[in-house]
Motif scaffolding. Structure first.
Motif, mmCIF file in Angstrom:
data_model
loop_
_atom_site.group_PDB
_atom_site.id
_atom_site.type_symbol
_atom_site.label_atom_id
_atom_site.label_comp_id
_atom_site.label_asym_id
_atom_site.label_seq_id
_atom_site.Cartn_x
_atom_site.Cartn_y
_atom_site.Cartn_z
ATOM 1 N N VAL A 1 -3.912 -3.631 -12.693
ATOM 2 C CA VAL A 1 -3.982 -2.172 -12.609
ATOM 3 C C VAL A 1 -4.527 -1.713 -11.261
ATOM 4 O O VAL A 1 -4.024 -0.746 -10.663
ATOM 5 N N HIS A 2 -5.530 -2.391 -10.714
ATOM 6 C CA HIS A 2 -6.133 -1.946 -9.457
ATOM 7 C C HIS A 2 -5.278 -2.324 -8.251
ATOM 8 O O HIS A 2 -5.293 -1.609 -7.242
ATOM 9 N N ASP A 3 -4.531 -3.422 -8.343
ATOM 10 C CA ASP A 3 -3.622 -3.779 -7.249
ATOM 11 C C ASP A 3 -2.569 -2.688 -7.074
ATOM 12 O O ASP A 3 -2.254 -2.283 -5.954
ATOM 13 N N VAL A 4 -2.021 -2.218 -8.189
ATOM 14 C CA VAL A 4 -0.994 -1.172 -8.122
ATOM 15 C C VAL A 4 -1.591 0.114 -7.563
ATOM 16 O O VAL A 4 -0.968 0.807 -6.740
ATOM 17 N N ALA A 5 -2.815 0.439 -7.979
ATOM 18 C CA ALA A 5 -3.467 1.644 -7.459
ATOM 19 C C ALA A 5 -3.645 1.553 -5.946
ATOM 20 O O ALA A 5 -3.397 2.521 -5.220
ATOM 21 N N CYS A 6 -4.063 0.392 -5.463
ATOM 22 C CA CYS A 6 -4.255 0.221 -4.016
ATOM 23 C C CYS A 6 -2.916 0.287 -3.278
ATOM 24 O O CYS A 6 -2.823 0.886 -2.203
ATOM 25 N N ARG A 7 -1.896 -0.311 -3.850
ATOM 26 C CA ARG A 7 -0.569 -0.244 -3.213
ATOM 27 C C ARG A 7 -0.069 1.206 -3.172
ATOM 28 O O ARG A 7 0.596 1.618 -2.212
ATOM 29 N N ALA A 8 -0.391 1.977 -4.206
ATOM 30 C CA ALA A 8 0.017 3.379 -4.229
ATOM 31 C C ALA A 8 -0.649 4.154 -3.104
ATOM 32 O O ALA A 8 -0.016 4.990 -2.446
ATOM 33 N N VAL A 9 -1.924 3.885 -2.870
ATOM 34 C CA VAL A 9 -2.645 4.553 -1.782
ATOM 35 C C VAL A 9 -2.057 4.168 -0.428
ATOM 36 O O VAL A 9 -1.858 5.031 0.448
ATOM 37 N N MET A 10 -1.771 2.892 -0.251
ATOM 38 C CA MET A 10 -1.188 2.446 1.016
ATOM 39 C C MET A 10 0.179 3.083 1.236
ATOM 40 O O MET A 10 0.532 3.478 2.354
ATOM 41 N N GLN A 11 0.955 3.223 0.161
ATOM 42 C CA GLN A 11 2.282 3.823 0.278
ATOM 43 C C GLN A 11 2.184 5.294 0.650
ATOM 44 O O GLN A 11 2.899 5.779 1.530
ATOM 45 N N VAL A 12 1.288 6.030 -0.012
ATOM 46 C CA VAL A 12 1.196 7.463 0.279
ATOM 47 C C VAL A 12 0.631 7.699 1.675
ATOM 48 O O VAL A 12 0.998 8.673 2.346
ATOM 49 N N ALA A 13 -0.238 6.807 2.148
ATOM 50 C CA ALA A 13 -0.749 6.940 3.511
ATOM 51 C C ALA A 13 0.380 6.794 4.522
ATOM 52 O O ALA A 13 0.481 7.572 5.483
ATOM 53 N N ASP A 14 1.248 5.815 4.304
ATOM 54 C CA ASP A 14 2.405 5.638 5.194
ATOM 55 C C ASP A 14 3.355 6.831 5.084
ATOM 56 O O ASP A 14 3.903 7.304 6.086
ATOM 57 N N ASP A 15 3.557 7.329 3.865
ATOM 58 C CA ASP A 15 4.491 8.434 3.659
ATOM 59 C C ASP A 15 3.992 9.721 4.310
ATOM 60 O O ASP A 15 4.777 10.464 4.913
ATOM 61 N N ILE A 16 2.688 10.021 4.190
ATOM 62 C CA ILE A 16 2.174 11.269 4.761
ATOM 63 C C ILE A 16 2.274 11.251 6.272
ATOM 64 O O ILE A 16 2.514 12.290 6.908
ATOM 65 N N VAL A 17 2.137 10.071 6.870
ATOM 66 C CA VAL A 17 2.322 9.954 8.319
ATOM 67 C C VAL A 17 3.753 10.336 8.692
ATOM 68 O O VAL A 17 3.987 11.130 9.620
ATOM 69 N N GLN A 18 4.731 9.785 7.973
ATOM 70 C CA GLN A 18 6.130 10.110 8.268
ATOM 71 C C GLN A 18 6.428 11.595 8.066
ATOM 72 O O GLN A 18 7.149 12.216 8.868
ATOM 73 N N ILE A 19 5.859 12.170 7.017
ATOM 74 C CA ILE A 19 6.099 13.586 6.729
ATOM 75 C C ILE A 19 5.491 14.458 7.825
ATOM 76 O O ILE A 19 6.115 15.418 8.301
#
Length: 271
Positions: free
Chosen positions: A190-208
């Motif tokens: 559960v926590h691995d997925v949560a951390c991956r979600a944070v890393m993904q949104v950080a990359d996405d907000i940069v692109q946006i």
């Protein structure tokens, strides 16, 4: 620093929050950051629990701490770049005149919030048009608190993700700019997925934000469904029995193997 955007981030003090701050800074997209000092990251179990629930509670928060250290490193507030203006505040100061004046002093054209408590209407009214919240959960289905846990409890690990949405007075209810969902890896808990979600949104907000700097508009998609607003009191340590005692934290593997089925979430994406 990207001269086209002036981005101020209001965030929490946990490793996941500082990861987003660091990612924005490294991309040249962060003008200043306010950090709200959050609660202890590894809380003590409440008194009176049965042994099984006490063990699960300790395991859950120990594993969360371990996962965030593994994914994000030992980032502390003092390790944020020395040339980055930083304001540290308590919860009591979050909606104060001091914060309002500090934010406005940086003349932001974009304000981002992530991991802070609710912004008052007065403070919100001083923010620019492009003011977005980064929410740890897929809105509107998982609004409110602990929203990266509930998809696992409901055996829908593919619904664990993040939402970038416009800041409004309604909690997690503003028009959606983008949903971020991580790739699920075999062996993830559960926590691995949560951390991956944070890393993904950080990359996405940069692109946006990079696209915003080029002039792209993001009007957002209104949330047509009220979804579900989870409050802190919805969660009890006994809920952990499903994740740890019934499934031994292998819900992702069982989903990938087809033992657990879950339809894909209808995502809003701009990337």
């Amino acid at each position: 620093m990207n001269n086209k955007l002036r981005v101020v981030l209001l965030t929490g003090s946990h490793p996941r929050h500082l990861h987003v701050a660091r990612t924005l800074y490294d991309a040249g997209l962060l003008t200043a950051v306010m950090v709200e000092e959050r609660e202890n990251f590894t809380p003590d179990p409440p008194p009176g629990l049965l042994h099984i629930d006490q063990e699960n509670f300790i395991r859950h928060f120990h594993d969360r701490d371990e996962a965030e250290r593994r994914f994000f490193g030992e980032e502390k507030l003092k390790e944020l770049p020395s040339d980055l203006p930083v304001l540290k505040v308590s919860l009591a100061e979050l909606n104060s005149d001091k914060v309002k004046e500090w934010v406005l002093s940086h003349q932001p054209d974009h304000v981002l919030t992530y991991g802070v408590h609710k912004i008052s209407d007065e403070l919100l009214s001083s923010f620019p048009k492009y003011s977005w919240n980064i929410h740890g959960g897929l809105s509107p289905w998982y609004r409110g608190n602990i929203t990266l846990f509930w998809p696992f409890y409901m055996l829908r690990p593919n619904w664990a993700g993040m939402t970038i949405h416009y800041l409004t007075a309604q909690l997690d209810g503003g028009a959606i700019v983008h949903h971020s969902v991580p790739e699920l890896h075999r062996g993830d808990g559960v926590h691995d997925v949560a951390c991956r979600a944070v890393m993904q949104v950080a990359d996405d907000i940069v692109q946006i934000l990079q696209q915003r700097a080029e002039g792209r508009e993001f009007p957002g998609t209104p949330q047509k469904s009220s979804g579900k607003l989870f409050v802190g009191t919805d969660w009890h340590p006994q809920h952990l029995r499903v994740v740890y005692n019934l499934y031994n934290n292998d819900i992702v593997d069982r989903y990938l193997d087809g033992e657990i089925s879950s339809p894909p979430p209808p995502l809003v994406t701009v990337l």
